[in-house]
Design an enzyme around this catalytic site. Structure first.
Site, PDB file in Angstrom:
ATOM      1  N   HIS A  17     -15.708   2.486  18.574  1.00 50.21           N
ATOM      2  CA  HIS A  17     -15.492   1.062  18.878  1.00 50.21           C
ATOM      3  C   HIS A  17     -15.572   0.819  20.390  1.00 50.21           C
ATOM      4  CE1 HIS A  17     -12.774   1.197  15.093  1.00 50.21           C
ATOM      5  NE2 HIS A  17     -13.861   0.536  14.752  1.00 50.21           N
ATOM      6  N   LYS A  41      -5.719  -5.756   2.561  1.00 49.71           N
ATOM      7  CA  LYS A  41      -6.103  -4.382   2.894  1.00 49.71           C
ATOM      8  C   LYS A  41      -4.895  -3.656   3.493  1.00 49.71           C
ATOM      9  CE  LYS A  41     -10.149  -2.260   5.137  1.00 49.71           C
ATOM     10  NZ  LYS A  41     -11.314  -2.550   5.963  1.00 49.71           N
ATOM     11  N   ARG A  90     -23.779   2.601  12.787  1.00 42.28           N
ATOM     12  CA  ARG A  90     -23.715   4.051  12.989  1.00 42.28           C
ATOM     13  C   ARG A  90     -24.861   4.757  12.286  1.00 42.28           C
ATOM     14  NH1 ARG A  90     -17.679   4.273  10.893  1.00 42.28           N
ATOM     15  NH2 ARG A  90     -18.787   2.917   9.469  1.00 42.28           N
ATOM     16  N   SER A 129     -12.607   5.062  11.591  1.00 42.59           N
ATOM     17  CA  SER A 129     -11.133   5.017  11.621  1.00 42.59           C
ATOM     18  C   SER A 129     -10.572   5.748  10.412  1.00 42.59           C
ATOM     19  CB  SER A 129     -10.645   3.562  11.609  1.00 42.59           C
ATOM     20  OG  SER A 129     -11.076   2.893  12.761  1.00 42.59           O
TER      21      SER A 129
HETATM   22  O1  PNS Z   1     -13.930  -3.081  10.785  1.00 40.20           O
HETATM   23  P1  PNS Z   1     -14.392  -3.710   9.500  1.00 40.20           P
HETATM   24  O2  PNS Z   1     -13.301  -3.629   8.457  1.00 40.20           O
HETATM   25  O3  PNS Z   1     -15.698  -3.136   9.021  1.00 40.20           O
HETATM   26  O4  PNS Z   1     -14.640  -5.270   9.823  1.00 40.20           O
HETATM   27  C1  PNS Z   1     -15.060  -6.178   8.808  1.00 40.20           C
HETATM   28  C2  PNS Z   1     -14.993  -7.648   9.319  1.00 40.20           C
HETATM   29  C3  PNS Z   1     -13.614  -7.943   9.903  1.00 40.20           C
HETATM   30  C4  PNS Z   1     -16.019  -7.862  10.395  1.00 40.20           C
HETATM   31  C5  PNS Z   1     -15.325  -8.571   8.100  1.00 40.20           C
HETATM   32  O5  PNS Z   1     -14.573  -8.140   7.006  1.00 40.20           O
HETATM   33  C6  PNS Z   1     -15.000 -10.036   8.377  1.00 40.20           C
HETATM   34  O6  PNS Z   1     -15.607 -10.665   9.221  1.00 40.20           O
HETATM   35  N1  PNS Z   1     -14.000 -10.568   7.646  1.00 40.20           N
HETATM   36  C7  PNS Z   1     -13.528 -11.930   7.809  1.00 40.20           C
HETATM   37  C8  PNS Z   1     -13.737 -12.730   6.527  1.00 40.20           C
HETATM   38  C9  PNS Z   1     -15.116 -13.374   6.501  1.00 40.20           C
HETATM   39  O7  PNS Z   1     -15.481 -14.140   7.362  1.00 40.20           O
HETATM   40  N2  PNS Z   1     -15.917 -13.019   5.471  1.00 40.20           N
HETATM   41  C10 PNS Z   1     -17.238 -13.591   5.308  1.00 40.20           C
HETATM   42  C11 PNS Z   1     -18.303 -12.686   5.876  1.00 40.20           C
HETATM   43  S1  PNS Z   1     -18.757 -11.576   4.614  1.00 40.20           S
END
Ligand code: PNS
Length: 163
Positions: A17, A41, A90, A129
């Site tokens: 990150h 989560k 990645r 993570s």
């Molecule tokens: O680190 P992560 O868990 O891969 O991050 C995922 C994240 C936070 C980028 C994604 O889950 C997100 O943007 N969630 C917010 C909800 C949202 O806007 N969902 C619609 C897009 S699919």
């Protein structure tokens, strides 16, 4: 002002990150790193702990803001007048999920929110993570994966100590 947002779970922040954060911060005037407060989560660290760790790990980068958000990313980005999302890739296995999210955000925001991808540096391509937490839970060495203070916080969590 060129602004971008780097959203994620950051449970906890890793060198992968931080690699993306440093590189994205060079291309934008202001980068907001934002922790998703996802009630569905289960996380090892609270949102406040994750924000605090990100602030500590990025304190030498002047144009970084660290925050948290809940709900849809498009709503949060609109509120902050941000039109670019940063995500790291990645490996090809990340691609499908990231592409779907990027296209969904573009559709939901009617083209107002676009996503830019940075290819994770090779030395961090294996890092996640989840794997860091798994290694730490069995007492393995996570020093190549996270800053020292983050490693200490993870081991403390698995020992049941309060931070
Ligand atoms: O680190 P992560 O868990 O891969 O991050 C995922 C994240 C936070 C980028 C994604 O889950 C997100 O943007 N969630 C917010 C909800 C949202 O806007 N969902 C619609 C897009 S699919």
């Amino acid at each position: 002002m060129k602004k971008a947002i780097y959203p994620g779970s950051f449970d906890p922040v890793t060198f992968g990150h931080l690699d993306i954060i440093r590189r994205a911060a060079e291309s934008f005037d202001e980068l907001t790193v934002s922790v998703l407060n996802n009630v569905n989560k289960r996380a090892l660290f609270t949102v406040d702990e994750r924000v605090a760790m990100l602030k500590e790990a990025t304190k030498d980068i002047p144009n970084i803001k660290v925050e948290s958000f809940c709900g849809l990313l498009i709503d949060y980005a609109k509120e902050k007048d941000i039109h670019t999302v940063i995500r790291g890739l990645r490996a090809i296995t990340d691609f499908e999920y990231e592409l779907q999210n990027a296209q969904t955000n573009r559709m939901l925001s009617k083209g107002e929110l676009d996503t830019m991808f940075l290819a994770t540096s090779l030395e961090y391509a294996y890092l996640s993570s989840s794997s860091v937490k798994e290694i730490a839970s069995f007492g393995g060495d996570i020093s190549p994966c996270v800053p020292t203070f983050v490693a200490e916080a993870i081991y403390a969590k698995y020992k049941g100590e309060s931070l």
